[in-house]
Design a protein around this motif. Sequence first.
Motif, PDB file in Angstrom:
ATOM      1  N   LEU A 106       0.834  -1.197   0.000  1.00 36.94           N
ATOM      2  CA  LEU A 106       0.000   0.000   0.000  1.00 36.94           C
ATOM      3  C   LEU A 106       0.872   1.251   0.000  1.00 36.94           C
ATOM      4  N   ARG A 107       1.904   1.261   0.835  1.00 40.83           N
ATOM      5  CA  ARG A 107       2.808   2.415   0.880  1.00 40.83           C
ATOM      6  C   ARG A 107       3.510   2.611  -0.466  1.00 40.83           C
ATOM      7  N   ILE A 108       3.993   1.512  -1.033  1.00 40.90           N
ATOM      8  CA  ILE A 108       4.686   1.599  -2.326  1.00 40.90           C
ATOM      9  C   ILE A 108       3.722   2.077  -3.412  1.00 40.90           C
ATOM     10  N   GLY A 109       2.508   1.526  -3.411  1.00 35.50           N
ATOM     11  CA  GLY A 109       1.509   1.954  -4.385  1.00 35.50           C
ATOM     12  C   GLY A 109       1.198   3.433  -4.261  1.00 35.50           C
ATOM     13  N   GLN A 110       1.066   3.918  -3.036  1.00 35.39           N
ATOM     14  CA  GLN A 110       0.770   5.338  -2.835  1.00 35.39           C
ATOM     15  C   GLN A 110       1.911   6.218  -3.327  1.00 35.39           C
ATOM     16  N   ILE A 111       3.146   5.790  -3.082  1.00 34.41           N
ATOM     17  CA  ILE A 111       4.307   6.551  -3.555  1.00 34.41           C
ATOM     18  C   ILE A 111       4.319   6.625  -5.077  1.00 34.41           C
ATOM     19  N   LEU A 112       4.116   5.481  -5.727  1.00 36.93           N
ATOM     20  CA  LEU A 112       4.194   5.435  -7.188  1.00 36.93           C
ATOM     21  C   LEU A 112       3.043   6.189  -7.846  1.00 36.93           C
TER      22      LEU A 112
END
Length: 257
Positions: A106-112
Amino acid sequence: MASSARTNNSAEGESSAGRRRPGRPTLSNEQLLDKALELFFEKGFDGTSIDAITASAGMAKRTVYARYGDKTSLFKAALSRAIDEWIVPVERLRAAECDDLEETLLRIGQILVTNVLSPAGLRLLRLTNAEAMHMPEISTGNVQRGTEPTLAYLTDLFRRHLGGPDGARDDAGQAAQAFLNLVVGGPANNAAWGMLIDPDEVERHTRYSVRLFLHGFLDRNAQTSPDEERALRELLGEARAQLDEARARLDQAARLA
């Protein structure tokens, strides 16, 4: 006396020349590329001339040609620099990891997603999409510089978390590609076509996409509530509709070309 006067005049001239104000300093390559990119963003490749670039940069045409040879080379160099500055470093993604895989994704998705929807990301998307038909190599370069490092990182992440003691998992690379397509691809495609996206909707999309990915990738027999199933079906329906619309617009653009 005449000789002395000439000597004095010569000395004064040399002294005056030494005190002359220096000319306008030549821009660095980075500054020139930034100036050029602004014009390419504003007017596109065909609508931007070397004359306009040199006027904006306050630089002689011969200097630009000496550095880059032609407008196409200058365009590719400016675009390459912009991509390098825009892409998310793998170290930042790695720093977002935690013990919980879903929270990590979720964190990685939000960053990207945030990065692709940033002003710089949107400008790059639209510029590369507009010029890719005539210069397909710029899309290839975009993938090589930005997407491939992210895919390699995600592949390693899935192997570390899901590959067992030896880290082996044959489908980790396919899972990494699926994650990017599902979580980041939808907002990116909408943005590329100029569709306005509500931030709350983007967040909802990211959360449901991560959950959909995990349920499909980790446990196909996992049970979900009726509300969750309905939301996931709606998300899939939206993705199919967006894909159909994108294909239709690409077909139309191809016919008009």
